[in-house]
Design a protein around this motif. Structure first.
Motif, PDB file in Angstrom:
ATOM      1  N   ASP A   1      57.935 -29.822  44.741  1.00  0.00           N
ATOM      2  CA  ASP A   1      58.084 -30.662  45.928  1.00  0.00           C
ATOM      3  C   ASP A   1      59.027 -30.002  46.920  1.00  0.00           C
ATOM      4  O   ASP A   1      60.236 -30.236  46.898  1.00  0.00           O
ATOM      5  CB  ASP A   1      58.607 -32.046  45.539  1.00  0.00           C
ATOM      6  CG  ASP A   1      58.565 -33.037  46.703  1.00  0.00           C
ATOM      7  OD1 ASP A   1      58.280 -32.597  47.839  1.00  0.00           O
ATOM      8  OD2 ASP A   1      58.823 -34.229  46.475  1.00  0.00           O
ATOM      9  N   ALA A   2      58.466 -29.161  47.776  1.00  0.00           N
ATOM     10  CA  ALA A   2      59.266 -28.430  48.751  1.00  0.00           C
ATOM     11  C   ALA A   2      59.857 -29.328  49.825  1.00  0.00           C
ATOM     12  O   ALA A   2      60.732 -28.902  50.586  1.00  0.00           O
ATOM     13  CB  ALA A   2      58.421 -27.334  49.403  1.00  0.00           C
ATOM     14  N   THR A   3      59.409 -30.572  49.905  1.00  0.00           N
ATOM     15  CA  THR A   3      59.978 -31.498  50.878  1.00  0.00           C
ATOM     16  C   THR A   3      61.310 -32.056  50.381  1.00  0.00           C
ATOM     17  O   THR A   3      62.041 -32.681  51.142  1.00  0.00           O
ATOM     18  CB  THR A   3      59.028 -32.674  51.150  1.00  0.00           C
ATOM     19  OG1 THR A   3      58.881 -33.467  49.962  1.00  0.00           O
ATOM     20  CG2 THR A   3      57.664 -32.168  51.594  1.00  0.00           C
ATOM     21  N   ARG A   4      61.611 -31.857  49.104  1.00  0.00           N
ATOM     22  CA  ARG A   4      62.846 -32.379  48.522  1.00  0.00           C
ATOM     23  C   ARG A   4      63.782 -31.281  48.040  1.00  0.00           C
ATOM     24  O   ARG A   4      65.001 -31.443  48.088  1.00  0.00           O
ATOM     25  CB  ARG A   4      62.519 -33.301  47.341  1.00  0.00           C
ATOM     26  CG  ARG A   4      61.783 -34.558  47.710  1.00  0.00           C
ATOM     27  CD  ARG A   4      61.316 -35.311  46.472  1.00  0.00           C
ATOM     28  NE  ARG A   4      62.433 -35.647  45.593  1.00  0.00           N
ATOM     29  CZ  ARG A   4      62.275 -36.205  44.387  1.00  0.00           C
ATOM     30  NH1 ARG A   4      61.059 -36.473  43.936  1.00  0.00           N
ATOM     31  NH2 ARG A   4      63.325 -36.507  43.657  1.00  0.00           N
ATOM     32  N   ARG A   5      63.244 -30.168  47.544  1.00  0.00           N
ATOM     33  CA  ARG A   5      64.074 -29.150  46.927  1.00  0.00           C
ATOM     34  C   ARG A   5      63.661 -27.752  47.370  1.00  0.00           C
ATOM     35  O   ARG A   5      62.490 -27.478  47.610  1.00  0.00           O
ATOM     36  CB  ARG A   5      63.973 -29.226  45.398  1.00  0.00           C
ATOM     37  CG  ARG A   5      64.304 -30.582  44.817  1.00  0.00           C
ATOM     38  CD  ARG A   5      64.221 -30.528  43.291  1.00  0.00           C
ATOM     39  NE  ARG A   5      64.492 -31.838  42.719  1.00  0.00           N
ATOM     40  CZ  ARG A   5      63.555 -32.721  42.406  1.00  0.00           C
ATOM     41  NH1 ARG A   5      62.291 -32.429  42.623  1.00  0.00           N
ATOM     42  NH2 ARG A   5      63.881 -33.883  41.885  1.00  0.00           N
ATOM     43  N   SER A   6      64.654 -26.873  47.442  1.00  0.00           N
ATOM     44  CA  SER A   6      64.393 -25.451  47.682  1.00  0.00           C
ATOM     45  C   SER A   6      65.558 -24.671  47.103  1.00  0.00           C
ATOM     46  O   SER A   6      66.622 -25.234  46.816  1.00  0.00           O
ATOM     47  CB  SER A   6      64.221 -25.147  49.181  1.00  0.00           C
ATOM     48  OG  SER A   6      65.443 -25.358  49.886  1.00  0.00           O
ATOM     49  N   GLY A   7      65.368 -23.378  46.903  1.00  0.00           N
ATOM     50  CA  GLY A   7      66.442 -22.589  46.325  1.00  0.00           C
ATOM     51  C   GLY A   7      66.135 -21.108  46.336  1.00  0.00           C
ATOM     52  O   GLY A   7      65.005 -20.684  46.590  1.00  0.00           O
ATOM     53  N   CYS A   8      67.163 -20.310  46.055  1.00  0.00           N
ATOM     54  CA  CYS A   8      67.017 -18.856  46.040  1.00  0.00           C
ATOM     55  C   CYS A   8      67.946 -18.270  44.990  1.00  0.00           C
ATOM     56  O   CYS A   8      68.993 -18.845  44.676  1.00  0.00           O
ATOM     57  CB  CYS A   8      67.346 -18.272  47.414  1.00  0.00           C
ATOM     58  SG  CYS A   8      66.968 -16.493  47.563  1.00  0.00           S
TER      59      CYS A   8
END
Length: 230
Positions: free
Chosen positions: A112-119
Protein backbone atom coordinates in the motif's frame (compact mmCIF):
# COMPACT_ATOMS: atom_id res chain seq x y z
CA UNK A 1 45.14 -8.39 9.08
CA UNK A 2 42.47 -10.85 10.18
CA UNK A 3 40.22 -12.45 7.63
CA UNK A 4 36.46 -12.34 7.85
CA UNK A 5 34.81 -15.08 9.92
CA UNK A 6 33.99 -17.94 7.56
CA UNK A 7 30.20 -17.63 7.77
CA UNK A 8 30.26 -13.85 7.43
CA UNK A 9 32.76 -13.98 4.61
CA UNK A 10 30.55 -16.38 2.71
CA UNK A 11 27.65 -13.97 3.04
CA UNK A 12 29.47 -10.73 2.46
CA UNK A 13 32.07 -11.36 -0.23
CA UNK A 14 32.06 -10.37 -2.97
CA UNK A 15 30.43 -7.06 -2.15
CA UNK A 16 28.13 -7.48 -5.12
CA UNK A 17 26.48 -10.37 -3.31
CA UNK A 18 25.95 -8.19 -0.24
CA UNK A 19 24.44 -5.43 -2.33
CA UNK A 20 22.00 -7.92 -3.82
CA UNK A 21 20.73 -9.08 -0.42
CA UNK A 22 17.06 -8.07 -0.52
CA UNK A 23 14.77 -6.56 2.07
CA UNK A 24 11.01 -6.32 1.98
CA UNK A 25 8.64 -4.13 3.90
CA UNK A 26 5.92 -6.01 5.72
CA UNK A 27 2.86 -5.98 3.55
CA UNK A 28 -0.22 -6.97 5.54
CA UNK A 29 -2.70 -4.08 5.84
CA UNK A 30 -2.24 -3.62 9.60
CA UNK A 31 1.45 -4.47 9.80
CA UNK A 32 4.25 -2.12 10.75
CA UNK A 33 6.18 -0.25 8.08
CA UNK A 34 9.32 -1.92 9.43
CA UNK A 35 11.54 -3.55 6.79
CA UNK A 36 12.58 -7.12 7.52
CA UNK A 37 16.05 -8.44 6.64
CA UNK A 38 16.42 -11.19 4.11
CA UNK A 39 17.85 -14.53 5.17
CA UNK A 40 21.16 -13.57 3.55
CA UNK A 41 21.62 -10.22 5.25
CA UNK A 42 23.95 -9.91 8.28
CA UNK A 43 21.73 -7.23 9.70
CA UNK A 44 20.39 -8.25 13.12
CA UNK A 45 16.65 -8.66 13.15
CA UNK A 46 14.34 -6.43 15.14
CA UNK A 47 11.09 -7.59 16.60
CA UNK A 48 7.97 -6.02 15.14
CA UNK A 49 5.50 -4.91 17.82
CA UNK A 50 2.01 -6.27 18.02
CA UNK A 51 -0.68 -4.57 16.01
CA UNK A 52 -2.54 -1.93 18.02
CA UNK A 53 -5.92 -2.80 19.46
CA UNK A 54 -9.00 -1.32 17.84
CA UNK A 55 -10.80 1.69 19.21
CA UNK A 56 -9.75 5.25 19.98
CA UNK A 57 -6.17 5.49 21.30
CA UNK A 58 -6.01 6.76 24.85
CA UNK A 59 -3.38 7.39 27.47
CA UNK A 60 -3.38 4.42 29.80
CA UNK A 61 -3.17 6.50 32.96
CA UNK A 62 -5.68 9.27 32.32
CA UNK A 63 -7.90 8.20 29.42
CA UNK A 64 -6.81 11.34 27.55
CA UNK A 65 -6.39 11.15 23.77
CA UNK A 66 -2.87 10.42 22.54
CA UNK A 67 -1.03 13.55 21.47
CA UNK A 68 -2.06 14.42 17.93
CA UNK A 69 -5.15 12.20 17.91
CA UNK A 70 -8.56 13.82 17.61
CA UNK A 71 -6.99 16.76 15.81
CA UNK A 72 -8.48 16.78 12.32
CA UNK A 73 -5.85 19.21 11.04
CA UNK A 74 -2.99 17.04 12.27
CA UNK A 75 -4.65 13.87 10.99
CA UNK A 76 -4.92 15.31 7.47
CA UNK A 77 -1.51 16.99 7.32
CA UNK A 78 0.19 14.24 5.31
CA UNK A 79 -2.19 12.46 2.93
CA UNK A 80 0.51 10.05 1.74
CA UNK A 81 4.19 9.18 2.35
CA UNK A 82 7.01 10.45 0.11
CA UNK A 83 6.68 8.90 -3.34
CA UNK A 84 10.49 8.80 -3.72
CA UNK A 85 11.76 7.77 -0.28
CA UNK A 86 15.32 7.19 -1.50
CA UNK A 87 15.53 10.86 -2.42
CA UNK A 88 14.64 12.05 1.09
CA UNK A 89 18.22 11.73 2.37
CA UNK A 90 20.91 13.95 0.81
CA UNK A 91 23.66 12.06 -1.01
CA UNK A 92 26.18 13.51 1.45
CA UNK A 93 24.30 12.03 4.41
CA UNK A 94 24.22 8.60 2.78
CA UNK A 95 27.95 8.84 2.02
CA UNK A 96 28.75 9.74 5.62
CA UNK A 97 26.57 7.10 7.23
CA UNK A 98 27.01 4.23 4.76
CA UNK A 99 30.40 4.58 3.03
CA UNK A 100 30.44 2.81 -0.30
CA UNK A 101 26.66 2.55 -0.68
CA UNK A 102 25.02 3.92 -3.85
CA UNK A 103 23.17 7.13 -2.99
CA UNK A 104 20.20 5.87 -5.00
CA UNK A 105 19.44 3.24 -2.35
CA UNK A 106 16.95 0.39 -2.65
CA UNK A 107 13.22 1.14 -2.48
CA UNK A 108 11.43 -1.06 0.04
CA UNK A 109 8.35 -2.75 -1.31
CA UNK A 110 4.90 -2.38 0.21
CA UNK A 111 1.39 -3.50 -0.61
CA UNK A 112 0.00 0.00 0.00
CA UNK A 113 2.11 2.85 -1.33
CA UNK A 114 -0.57 5.33 -0.25
CA UNK A 115 0.29 4.56 3.38
CA UNK A 116 3.91 3.40 3.51
CA UNK A 117 7.20 3.90 1.71
CA UNK A 118 10.84 3.34 2.55
CA UNK A 119 14.43 3.02 1.38
CA UNK A 120 17.50 1.04 2.41
CA UNK A 121 21.25 1.51 2.01
CA UNK A 122 23.92 -1.01 3.00
CA UNK A 123 27.57 -1.55 2.13
CA UNK A 124 30.84 -3.09 3.21
CA UNK A 125 33.77 -0.65 3.14
CA UNK A 126 36.92 -2.58 3.90
CA UNK A 127 35.85 -4.52 6.97
CA UNK A 128 33.33 -1.92 8.17
CA UNK A 129 29.70 -2.79 7.52
CA UNK A 130 26.84 -0.31 7.77
CA UNK A 131 23.10 -0.66 7.21
CA UNK A 132 20.60 2.20 7.11
CA UNK A 133 16.94 2.21 6.31
CA UNK A 134 14.10 4.70 6.67
CA UNK A 135 10.38 4.01 6.46
CA UNK A 136 7.38 6.32 6.40
CA UNK A 137 3.91 5.43 7.68
CA UNK A 138 0.94 7.76 7.36
CA UNK A 139 -1.76 5.25 8.27
CA UNK A 140 -4.54 6.24 10.67
CA UNK A 141 -2.93 4.22 13.47
CA UNK A 142 0.58 5.65 12.97
CA UNK A 143 0.49 7.92 16.02
CA UNK A 144 -0.61 5.02 18.22
CA UNK A 145 2.23 2.83 17.00
CA UNK A 146 4.74 5.61 17.60
CA UNK A 147 4.17 5.15 21.32
CA UNK A 148 5.28 1.52 21.24
CA UNK A 149 7.29 0.86 18.07
CA UNK A 150 10.88 0.52 19.28
CA UNK A 151 13.94 -1.65 18.76
CA UNK A 152 15.06 -4.44 21.04
CA UNK A 153 16.86 -2.21 23.55
CA UNK A 154 15.51 0.32 26.07
CA UNK A 155 14.32 3.54 24.44
CA UNK A 156 14.85 7.13 25.50
CA UNK A 157 12.88 10.21 24.53
CA UNK A 158 14.44 12.68 22.09
CA UNK A 159 13.00 16.17 22.69
CA UNK A 160 12.50 18.27 19.57
CA UNK A 161 12.43 15.33 17.18
CA UNK A 162 9.09 15.92 15.51
CA UNK A 163 6.05 15.93 17.80
CA UNK A 164 7.30 12.80 19.53
CA UNK A 165 10.64 11.04 19.16
CA UNK A 166 12.62 8.24 20.78
CA UNK A 167 15.77 6.20 20.18
CA UNK A 168 16.72 2.70 21.29
CA UNK A 169 20.08 0.91 21.14
CA UNK A 170 20.82 -2.77 21.01
CA UNK A 171 23.83 -5.05 20.42
CA UNK A 172 23.50 -8.52 18.92
CA UNK A 173 26.10 -11.23 18.33
CA UNK A 174 26.14 -13.56 15.34
CA UNK A 175 29.00 -16.09 15.06
CA UNK A 176 31.07 -13.92 17.47
CA UNK A 177 30.44 -10.82 15.35
CA UNK A 178 28.88 -7.99 17.33
CA UNK A 179 26.51 -5.53 15.63
CA UNK A 180 25.22 -2.36 17.25
CA UNK A 181 21.85 -1.03 16.12
CA UNK A 182 19.89 2.13 16.80
CA UNK A 183 16.19 2.48 16.03
CA UNK A 184 14.66 5.95 15.97
CA UNK A 185 10.89 6.40 15.89
CA UNK A 186 9.69 9.94 15.23
CA UNK A 187 6.15 11.23 14.72
CA UNK A 188 5.06 14.47 13.12
CA UNK A 189 1.28 14.90 13.00
CA UNK A 190 -0.03 11.71 11.40
CA UNK A 191 3.29 10.59 9.90
CA UNK A 192 5.71 8.21 11.60
CA UNK A 193 9.32 7.91 10.46
CA UNK A 194 11.31 4.88 11.57
CA UNK A 195 15.08 4.83 11.07
CA UNK A 196 17.24 1.75 11.62
CA UNK A 197 21.01 2.13 11.55
CA UNK A 198 23.57 -0.50 12.49
CA UNK A 199 27.09 -1.66 11.87
CA UNK A 200 30.17 -3.55 12.96
CA UNK A 201 33.84 -4.16 12.17
CA UNK A 202 34.32 -7.58 10.59
CA UNK A 203 38.07 -7.53 11.24
CA UNK A 204 37.90 -7.01 15.01
CA UNK A 205 34.39 -8.52 15.31
CA UNK A 206 33.44 -5.51 17.43
CA UNK A 207 30.23 -3.54 17.11
CA UNK A 208 30.31 0.00 15.78
CA UNK A 209 30.61 2.73 18.42
CA UNK A 210 27.60 3.74 20.48
CA UNK A 211 27.85 7.46 19.70
CA UNK A 212 28.40 6.88 15.98
CA UNK A 213 25.36 4.65 15.60
CA UNK A 214 23.09 6.71 17.84
CA UNK A 215 23.99 10.05 16.28
CA UNK A 216 23.91 8.61 12.78
CA UNK A 217 20.38 7.33 13.28
CA UNK A 218 19.25 10.67 14.72
CA UNK A 219 20.83 12.58 11.83
CA UNK A 220 19.00 10.42 9.32
CA UNK A 221 15.73 10.81 11.23
CA UNK A 222 15.97 14.61 11.22
CA UNK A 223 16.63 14.64 7.48
CA UNK A 224 13.79 12.21 6.85
CA UNK A 225 11.37 14.33 8.89
CA UNK A 226 12.39 17.48 7.01
CA UNK A 227 11.62 15.73 3.74
CA UNK A 228 7.97 15.36 4.75
CA UNK A 229 7.42 19.04 4.09
CA UNK A 230 9.39 19.07 0.88
Amino acid sequence: MRSLPLTLGARLLPVAVLAAAGVAMTTTPDSEARPKPSAHSPRPSTSAPSAPSSGAPVDGSSGAPVDGQGDDTAAARYPKPPAKPCATLPAGTVKDLVPGAPAAGTVLTTSDATRRSGCSWHALSGFDYRWLDITYDVSAAAATRARSEQGDGPSTSVPGLGDQGSVSLNVTTDDKQRIREAVVVARRANAVVTVTYNGGDFETQEAAGTDEIRQGALTAAKKALSALDG
